[in-house]
Scaffold this motif. Structure first.
Motif, PDB file in Angstrom:
ATOM      1  N   GLU A  20      46.104  32.238  39.803  1.00 22.09           N
ATOM      2  CA  GLU A  20      44.836  32.945  39.591  1.00 22.09           C
ATOM      3  C   GLU A  20      44.912  33.878  38.378  1.00 22.09           C
ATOM      4  O   GLU A  20      43.944  34.013  37.622  1.00 22.09           O
ATOM      5  N   GLU A  50      38.562  33.264  41.499  1.00 16.21           N
ATOM      6  CA  GLU A  50      38.930  33.953  42.736  1.00 16.21           C
ATOM      7  C   GLU A  50      38.850  33.028  43.950  1.00 16.21           C
ATOM      8  O   GLU A  50      38.182  31.994  43.931  1.00 16.21           O
ATOM      9  N   ASN A  51      39.529  33.451  45.028  1.00 15.63           N
ATOM     10  CA  ASN A  51      39.550  32.732  46.308  1.00 15.63           C
ATOM     11  C   ASN A  51      40.006  31.276  46.160  1.00 15.63           C
ATOM     12  O   ASN A  51      39.430  30.371  46.744  1.00 15.63           O
ATOM     13  N   GLU A  80      34.786  35.216  38.778  1.00 14.21           N
ATOM     14  CA  GLU A  80      34.541  34.725  40.145  1.00 14.21           C
ATOM     15  C   GLU A  80      34.937  33.257  40.288  1.00 14.21           C
ATOM     16  O   GLU A  80      35.276  32.808  41.386  1.00 14.21           O
TER      17      GLU A  80
END
Length: 98
Positions: free
Chosen positions: A86, A73-74, A70
């Protein structure tokens, strides 16, 4: 008027040119003296030794690593300078877990 002889008017024109050229020479001389004094003042006001000493940081910055997927991500992977995308970030997390 004989051919080849200078008339009084042509002599006057030469004299006028001489005055103009002398004026230009005086202006150039004054400008050169002014610029020379400005440059001399800059050298006089400059420090005697250049500041070339560079001290690197005593501690090198430590890389921060993502702890889970996590974190990558983003756009989170951009918080870690060692990754270009990423996928690299996530691969690193997976490699550390195994």
């Amino acid at each position: 008027m004989a051919r080849g002889r200078h008339t009084w008017e042509s002599g006057q024109a030469i004299g006028e040119y001489a005055v103009v050229i002398a004026g230009i020479a005086v202006v150039c001389l004054v400008a050169a003296l002014f610029v020379g004094s400005v440059i001399a003042n800059r050298f006089r006001d400059a420090p005697s030794e250049p500041h070339t000493s560079f001290e690197p940081p005593r501690t090198s910055p430590q890389l921060v690593w993502p702890r889970n997927l996590e974190d990558c991500e983003n756009g989170g992977w951009r918080n870690y300078v060692q990754f270009e995308n990423e996928r690299q970030c996530k691969n690193s997390v997976r490699d550390m877990a195994s």
